[in-house]
Write a protein that holds these residues in place. Structure first.
Motif, PDB file in Angstrom:
ATOM      1  N   TRP A  69       5.512  -4.099   6.169  1.00 58.83           N
ATOM      2  CA  TRP A  69       6.444  -4.170   5.038  1.00 58.83           C
ATOM      3  C   TRP A  69       6.210  -3.007   4.078  1.00 58.83           C
ATOM      4  CZ3 TRP A  69      10.749  -6.820   4.508  1.00 58.83           C
ATOM      5  CH2 TRP A  69      10.930  -7.984   5.259  1.00 58.83           C
ATOM      6  N   LYS A  70       4.954  -2.655   3.848  1.00 64.73           N
ATOM      7  CA  LYS A  70       4.635  -1.585   2.904  1.00 64.73           C
ATOM      8  C   LYS A  70       5.085  -0.215   3.418  1.00 64.73           C
ATOM      9  CE  LYS A  70       0.688  -1.599   0.681  1.00 64.73           C
ATOM     10  NZ  LYS A  70       1.082  -1.766  -0.725  1.00 64.73           N
ATOM     11  N   ARG A  71       5.358  -0.107   4.696  1.00 62.18           N
ATOM     12  CA  ARG A  71       5.907   1.152   5.206  1.00 62.18           C
ATOM     13  C   ARG A  71       7.307   1.399   4.645  1.00 62.18           C
ATOM     14  NH1 ARG A  71       3.328  -0.529  10.264  1.00 62.18           N
ATOM     15  NH2 ARG A  71       1.567   0.883  10.678  1.00 62.18           N
ATOM     16  N   LEU A  72       8.011   0.328   4.312  1.00 61.62           N
ATOM     17  CA  LEU A  72       9.347   0.471   3.722  1.00 61.62           C
ATOM     18  C   LEU A  72       9.259   0.849   2.250  1.00 61.62           C
ATOM     19  CD1 LEU A  72      11.229  -2.629   5.191  1.00 61.62           C
ATOM     20  CD2 LEU A  72      11.114  -0.308   6.104  1.00 61.62           C
ATOM     21  N   ALA A  73       8.228   0.380   1.569  1.00 63.32           N
ATOM     22  CA  ALA A  73       8.064   0.629   0.133  1.00 63.32           C
ATOM     23  C   ALA A  73       6.570   0.760  -0.149  1.00 63.32           C
ATOM     24  CB  ALA A  73       8.673  -0.508  -0.685  1.00 63.32           C
ATOM     25  N   PRO A  74       6.018   1.961   0.041  1.00 57.11           N
ATOM     26  CA  PRO A  74       4.561   2.159  -0.073  1.00 57.11           C
ATOM     27  C   PRO A  74       3.987   1.794  -1.441  1.00 57.11           C
ATOM     28  CG  PRO A  74       5.616   4.042   0.987  1.00 57.11           C
ATOM     29  CD  PRO A  74       6.716   3.188   0.445  1.00 57.11           C
ATOM     30  N   ASP A  75       4.797   1.891  -2.469  1.00 56.34           N
ATOM     31  CA  ASP A  75       4.309   1.599  -3.820  1.00 56.34           C
ATOM     32  C   ASP A  75       4.555   0.145  -4.200  1.00 56.34           C
ATOM     33  OD1 ASP A  75       7.010   1.915  -3.735  1.00 56.34           O
ATOM     34  OD2 ASP A  75       7.177   3.132  -5.548  1.00 56.34           O
ATOM     35  N   SER A  76       4.495  -0.754  -3.226  1.00 54.58           N
ATOM     36  CA  SER A  76       4.865  -2.151  -3.478  1.00 54.58           C
ATOM     37  C   SER A  76       3.876  -3.115  -2.836  1.00 54.58           C
ATOM     38  CB  SER A  76       6.268  -2.438  -2.934  1.00 54.58           C
ATOM     39  OG  SER A  76       7.222  -1.567  -3.493  1.00 54.58           O
ATOM     40  N   GLU A  77       3.911  -4.343  -3.348  1.00 52.24           N
ATOM     41  CA  GLU A  77       3.184  -5.453  -2.756  1.00 52.24           C
ATOM     42  C   GLU A  77       4.207  -6.482  -2.278  1.00 52.24           C
ATOM     43  OE1 GLU A  77      -0.039  -5.233  -2.439  1.00 52.24           O
ATOM     44  OE2 GLU A  77      -0.186  -3.412  -3.672  1.00 52.24           O
ATOM     45  N   PHE A  78       3.940  -7.101  -1.131  1.00 49.23           N
ATOM     46  CA  PHE A  78       4.857  -8.090  -0.562  1.00 49.23           C
ATOM     47  C   PHE A  78       4.122  -9.420  -0.404  1.00 49.23           C
ATOM     48  CE2 PHE A  78       6.734  -4.089   0.598  1.00 49.23           C
ATOM     49  CZ  PHE A  78       8.104  -4.311   0.571  1.00 49.23           C
ATOM     50  N   GLU A  79       4.687 -10.472  -0.998  1.00 44.67           N
ATOM     51  CA  GLU A  79       4.112 -11.804  -0.900  1.00 44.67           C
ATOM     52  C   GLU A  79       5.173 -12.765  -0.365  1.00 44.67           C
ATOM     53  OE1 GLU A  79       2.637 -12.913  -4.735  1.00 44.67           O
ATOM     54  OE2 GLU A  79       1.541 -11.021  -5.026  1.00 44.67           O
ATOM     55  N   PHE A  80       4.800 -13.569   0.619  1.00 42.90           N
ATOM     56  CA  PHE A  80       5.735 -14.522   1.215  1.00 42.90           C
ATOM     57  C   PHE A  80       5.240 -15.956   0.998  1.00 42.90           C
ATOM     58  CE2 PHE A  80       6.688 -10.539   3.211  1.00 42.90           C
ATOM     59  CZ  PHE A  80       8.055 -10.571   3.410  1.00 42.90           C
ATOM     60  N   PHE A 105       8.756 -13.646  -1.993  1.00 43.73           N
ATOM     61  CA  PHE A 105       9.835 -14.297  -1.245  1.00 43.73           C
ATOM     62  C   PHE A 105       9.468 -15.760  -1.014  1.00 43.73           C
ATOM     63  CE2 PHE A 105       9.710  -9.822  -0.029  1.00 43.73           C
ATOM     64  CZ  PHE A 105      11.026  -9.423  -0.160  1.00 43.73           C
ATOM     65  N   ASP A 106      10.450 -16.639  -1.195  1.00 41.84           N
ATOM     66  CA  ASP A 106      10.177 -18.066  -1.017  1.00 41.84           C
ATOM     67  C   ASP A 106      10.420 -18.513   0.426  1.00 41.84           C
ATOM     68  OD1 ASP A 106      12.917 -17.928  -0.949  1.00 41.84           O
ATOM     69  OD2 ASP A 106      13.260 -19.485  -2.459  1.00 41.84           O
ATOM     70  N   PHE A 107      10.094 -17.652   1.380  1.00 42.46           N
ATOM     71  CA  PHE A 107      10.202 -17.973   2.803  1.00 42.46           C
ATOM     72  C   PHE A 107       9.116 -17.185   3.535  1.00 42.46           C
ATOM     73  CE2 PHE A 107      13.407 -14.837   1.550  1.00 42.46           C
ATOM     74  CZ  PHE A 107      13.039 -13.733   2.308  1.00 42.46           C
ATOM     75  N   PRO A 108       8.818 -17.553   4.774  1.00 44.83           N
ATOM     76  CA  PRO A 108       7.712 -16.908   5.495  1.00 44.83           C
ATOM     77  C   PRO A 108       8.132 -15.613   6.191  1.00 44.83           C
ATOM     78  CG  PRO A 108       8.599 -18.683   6.817  1.00 44.83           C
ATOM     79  CD  PRO A 108       9.337 -18.727   5.493  1.00 44.83           C
ATOM     80  N   THR A 109       7.167 -14.920   6.768  1.00 41.39           N
ATOM     81  CA  THR A 109       7.408 -13.730   7.565  1.00 41.39           C
ATOM     82  C   THR A 109       6.454 -13.726   8.750  1.00 41.39           C
ATOM     83  OG1 THR A 109       7.494 -11.300   7.540  1.00 41.39           O
ATOM     84  CG2 THR A 109       5.763 -12.336   6.251  1.00 41.39           C
ATOM     85  N   THR A 110       6.866 -13.085   9.821  1.00 43.84           N
ATOM     86  CA  THR A 110       5.982 -12.907  10.973  1.00 43.84           C
ATOM     87  C   THR A 110       5.512 -11.462  11.071  1.00 43.84           C
ATOM     88  OG1 THR A 110       7.894 -12.463  12.417  1.00 43.84           O
ATOM     89  CG2 THR A 110       7.145 -14.746  12.255  1.00 43.84           C
ATOM     90  N   THR A 111       5.938 -10.647  10.092  1.00 43.16           N
ATOM     91  CA  THR A 111       5.592  -9.235  10.070  1.00 43.16           C
ATOM     92  C   THR A 111       4.427  -9.004   9.103  1.00 43.16           C
ATOM     93  OG1 THR A 111       7.880  -8.629  10.537  1.00 43.16           O
ATOM     94  CG2 THR A 111       6.471  -6.904   9.630  1.00 43.16           C
ATOM     95  N   SER A 112       3.522  -8.117   9.461  1.00 44.35           N
ATOM     96  CA  SER A 112       2.346  -7.864   8.629  1.00 44.35           C
ATOM     97  C   SER A 112       2.737  -7.170   7.332  1.00 44.35           C
ATOM     98  CB  SER A 112       1.351  -6.988   9.389  1.00 44.35           C
ATOM     99  OG  SER A 112       1.857  -5.672   9.561  1.00 44.35           O
ATOM    100  N   GLU A 113       1.905  -7.363   6.296  1.00 46.59           N
ATOM    101  CA  GLU A 113       2.172  -6.704   5.018  1.00 46.59           C
ATOM    102  C   GLU A 113       2.137  -5.186   5.181  1.00 46.59           C
ATOM    103  OE1 GLU A 113       0.687  -6.595   0.347  1.00 46.59           O
ATOM    104  OE2 GLU A 113      -0.477  -7.706   1.845  1.00 46.59           O
TER     105      GLU A 113
END
Length: 340
Positions: free
Chosen positions: A181-192, A170-178
């Motif tokens: 985020w992974k609780r929504l999609a356990p088989d995923s990586e999230f980068e902000f 994502f080309d914007f920030p987050t205040t939530t921990s990775e």
């Protein structure tokens, strides 16, 4: 130009079924319906009209109020996860792509570019890995993160049956921990704070389920395969087909496709001739398939469909479609509505 942009914002482009599902989602999170709809120009009658559509102005107004009311920045992604194949009117794609997961992903992306035109998508593939980049074509401003997360959540939902792992950027920030985020999609990586908003996903090769397949799409698949059998023996023809399906509009020319395959236009024509087809025949077949799906399953204006499929105007699209099917686009859409 500003006048044209303002007029475009008022054209109905999004099926009301999306707005209804979004309002219901917000209600499930404790937000009253009248709070969301107040002063947005969107009424109960519009939400409950299966043939209704919202303008971009109305969509942005509703999203703006909802974004302000959301207490969890993951909520937009969660809503996107509710937009499965049936939500997009894509039941038939489970059949159209059953034997070729690559084709399924390509067709879903192309369909969503027209049926859900709030952002554009650029599809590319390297080996068995797909990359879908989201592009802001409306100047969404502060609402860009909200819509990006909705799209990403839906891409995850509709592609998870053929993709084993997802990397969301994502080309914007987050205040939530990775971890959250992974609780929504356990088989995923999230980068902000990435350079662009995109998702990368490798195919699994898992057979696609045939849940809720309609006879209409089974018939369409049978017709599609009659011409497809000859193409499958030629890898070049298959690559051309995938490229055309990912971008069937005006940039899709023999020269551009040949350049992407790193061969000459003449060699491309020879390969297609050996496979029993031609670039024009192949492209028109894909255009016909997409056009029929758009006409039957969406309320997108004919002008938008013709533009996405590479026609200079609606008249040209109507003439071509009549030559392919013997019917006008208007006839097909009216018949589809009568069956509903």
């Amino acid at each position: 130009m500003d006048t044209l942009n303002n007029l475009a914002l008022e054209v109905p482009i999004l099926s009301a079924r999306y707005a209804l599902r979004f309002v219901q989602f917000m209600e499930s999170r404790g937000v009253k319906r009248h709070t969301i709809l107040e002063k947005t120009g969107v009424t109960e009658d519009m939400l409950n009209n299966p043939e209704g559509s919202l303008s971009m102005t109305q969509v942005l107004t509703v999203l703006g109020k909802a974004d302000w009311l959301m207490t969890d920045e993951r909520a937009a992604f969660e809503f996107g996860q509710q937009l499965d194949l049936p939500s997009h009117g894509l039941l038939g794609f489970a059949v159209l792509g059953q034997e070729n997961p690559r084709r399924l992903v390509s067709m879903i992306v192309q369909y969503l570019r027209v049926g859900l035109p709030l952002m554009d998508m650029e599809l590319a593939s390297i080996g068995s890995t797909f990359r879908i980049r989201l592009v802001d074509t409306w100047g969404l401003g502060s609402l860009l993160p909200c819509l990006t997360k909705i799209y990403m959540g839906s891409i995850y939902r509709v592609s998870s049956q053929v993709c084993s792992h997802f990397t969301f950027q994502f080309d914007f920030p987050t205040t939530t921990s990775e971890q959250d985020w992974k609780r929504l999609a356990p088989d995923s990586e999230f980068e902000f704070n990435a350079e662009v908003s995109q998702v990368m996903m490798p195919l699994t090769g898992i057979p696609i389920r045939q849940d809720d397949v309609s006879l209409e799409f089974l018939v369409a698949r049978t017709r599609h395969d009659r011409k497809q059998n000859a193409l499958e023996a030629d890898e070049t023809a298959l690559q051309v087909r995938e490229l055309v399906m990912s971008q069937p509009g005006r940039p899709c020319t023999t020269e551009n496709i040949a350049r992407r395959l790193d061969i000459s236009p003449r060699t491309l024509r020879q390969h297609l001739a050996s496979a029993g087809t031609s670039f024009r025949e192949l492209r028109n077949e894909i255009r016909e398939n997409f056009a029929t799906l758009y006409l039957k399953d969406t309320n997108v204006p004919l002008e938008s469909i013709s533009e996405k499929l590479g026609f200079s105007d609606q008249a040209g699209f109507t003439k071509a479609y009549r030559s392919w099917t013997g019917m006008t686009p208007g006839d097909v859409r009216r018949q589809a509505r009568q069956k509903k």
